[in-house]
Design a protein around this motif. Structure first.
Motif, short mmCIF file in Angstrom:
data_model
loop_
_atom_site.label_atom_id
_atom_site.label_comp_id
_atom_site.label_asym_id
_atom_site.label_seq_id
_atom_site.Cartn_x
_atom_site.Cartn_y
_atom_site.Cartn_z
N UNK A 1 3.82 -62.96 44.53
CA UNK A 1 2.97 -61.94 45.14
C UNK A 1 2.48 -60.95 44.09
N UNK A 2 3.32 -60.67 43.08
CA UNK A 2 2.88 -59.80 41.98
C UNK A 2 1.74 -60.45 41.21
N UNK A 3 1.82 -61.76 41.01
CA UNK A 3 0.74 -62.47 40.33
C UNK A 3 -0.55 -62.40 41.16
N UNK A 4 -0.40 -62.53 42.47
CA UNK A 4 -1.56 -62.41 43.35
C UNK A 4 -2.15 -61.01 43.25
N UNK A 5 -1.31 -60.03 43.17
CA UNK A 5 -1.79 -58.65 43.04
C UNK A 5 -2.62 -58.48 41.77
N UNK A 6 -2.19 -59.09 40.69
CA UNK A 6 -2.95 -59.01 39.43
C UNK A 6 -4.33 -59.63 39.60
N UNK A 7 -4.40 -60.77 40.29
CA UNK A 7 -5.69 -61.42 40.53
C UNK A 7 -6.58 -60.56 41.43
N UNK A 8 -5.97 -59.90 42.39
CA UNK A 8 -6.73 -59.04 43.29
C UNK A 8 -7.30 -57.84 42.54
N UNK A 9 -6.51 -57.26 41.65
CA UNK A 9 -7.00 -56.13 40.87
C UNK A 9 -8.17 -56.54 39.98
N UNK A 10 -8.11 -57.73 39.45
CA UNK A 10 -9.21 -58.22 38.62
C UNK A 10 -10.47 -58.45 39.45
N UNK B 1 -8.45 -72.14 54.86
CA UNK B 1 -9.75 -72.78 54.61
C UNK B 1 -10.11 -73.84 55.64
N UNK B 2 -9.24 -74.07 56.60
CA UNK B 2 -9.53 -75.06 57.63
C UNK B 2 -10.61 -74.54 58.57
N UNK B 3 -11.31 -75.45 59.22
CA UNK B 3 -12.25 -75.07 60.26
C UNK B 3 -11.49 -74.45 61.43
N UNK C 1 -7.95 -62.23 51.48
CA UNK C 1 -8.02 -63.61 51.95
C UNK C 1 -9.41 -64.18 51.69
N UNK C 2 -10.43 -63.42 52.01
CA UNK C 2 -11.80 -63.91 51.90
C UNK C 2 -12.23 -64.13 50.45
N UNK C 3 -11.87 -63.22 49.56
CA UNK C 3 -12.42 -63.27 48.21
C UNK C 3 -11.48 -63.85 47.16
N UNK C 4 -10.20 -63.94 47.46
CA UNK C 4 -9.25 -64.46 46.46
C UNK C 4 -8.54 -65.72 46.95
N UNK C 5 -7.94 -65.66 48.12
CA UNK C 5 -7.12 -66.78 48.58
C UNK C 5 -7.95 -67.99 48.98
N UNK C 6 -8.97 -67.80 49.78
CA UNK C 6 -9.78 -68.95 50.21
C UNK C 6 -10.45 -69.67 49.05
N UNK C 7 -11.06 -69.00 48.11
CA UNK C 7 -11.67 -69.73 46.98
C UNK C 7 -10.66 -70.55 46.19
N UNK C 8 -9.44 -70.05 46.07
CA UNK C 8 -8.44 -70.77 45.28
C UNK C 8 -7.87 -71.97 46.01
#
Length: 273
Positions: free
Chosen positions: A48-57, A137-139, A70-77
């Motif tokens: 979760x800390x790694x995710x936080x770093x990606x979110x800050x970027x 990312x599922x329909x 979710x929309x801008x970080x998790x779904x694209x990955x």
């Protein structure tokens, strides 16, 4: 099929473990996710800390909500693989320690800070959090098949039954019990599984359990979800207003001990140890 090596066969209890007929076509790591017990769809605090770093970027100086993350970080990955973020990082899964109940419209950074402050073993603890545990990312129709065939077959219920602790993370932006899934999770943990409930964070000023938009009047995006969740909540014959009010009034770090919150029978509170 789908029998966890360390835990009982739950294939009859979860659609994700019993039938693939309604699930999306296999893509990359999808089959790996389907063989895992939903209680293994977890992330460690360090991840979760790694995710936080990606979110800050991604968001620079702004403070996004969980929904925006979710929309801008998790779904694209996750899009290429059609699995959840947790399973993408942990293909073999992590068995659940803590089930986290929260609101998607809360500030993401504050949510993580509440988790950090709650646990000394935060970095290694396995958290089941809906936005990282479930595939994003599922329909819509595919996701509905996974989540709501019956409430007790949903990954929420299957994972919650196996957790060591149920954690409610409140926030100061929105009353989480204006979302029906949050209400159902609370009733599930308290009335079905008779769990102790740890409460952290703060509710918005003036939050109340008596509003028409709270409890059984809470929002639910899908009509089918509303019927299913309301049927479950009403079947437990619980004073939902009283139960939610106790969560609202609890000090951060409090634990609702085991005493069923049936009509006229409030739970007791004691400090976190």
């Amino acid at each position: 099929l789908f029998q966890d090596a360390d835990h009982q066969d739950v294939s009859a209890q979860s659609p994700v473990l019993s039938s693939q007929s309604q699930l999306p076509a296999p893509r990359s790591q999808l089959q790996n996710m389907l063989r895992l017990h939903p209680a293994r769809w977890c992330l460690k605090g360090s991840q979760l800390d790694d995710l936080e770093s990606a979110v800050k970027q991604e968001f620079k100086s702004s403070k996004p909500t969980v929904r925006e993350v979710v929309r801008r970080v998790i779904r694209p990955r996750c899009k290429q693989y059609e699995v959840s973020y947790a399973v993408l990082l942990n293909p073999e899964g992590l068995w659940i320690d803590t089930f986290v109940s929260h609101a998607w419209d809360e500030p993401f950074f504050a949510f993580l800070q509440d988790l950090r402050e709650c646990y000394r073993d935060y970095a290694t603890r396995a958290f089941w959090i809906c936005f990282t545990a479930n595939p994003q990312t599922w329909e819509r129709a595919e996701l509905q098949e996974l989540l709501t065939k019956t409430f007790f077959q949903s990954p929420f219920a299957v994972a919650c039954r196996e957790c060591k602790e149920f954690l409610v993370v409140r926030n100061e932006m929105v009353n989480m019990y204006e979302r029906l899934w949050c209400v159902a999770e609370l009733v599930l943990a308290r009335e079905e599984f008779q769990m102790e409930i740890r409460v952290v964070g703060k509710m918005p000023g003036g939050a109340t359990a008596n509003a028409r938009t709270v409890g059984l009047g809470a929002k639910c995006t899908e009509k089918g979800d509303r019927e299913l969740l309301c049927d479950f909540i009403e079947s437990k014959n619980v004073n939902v207003t009283s139960l939610i009010q106790q969560i609202i009034q609890a000090k951060s770090g409090s634990v609702l001990r085991l005493q069923r919150s049936t009509r006229g029978g409030p739970c007791c509170l004691c400090p976190m140890q």
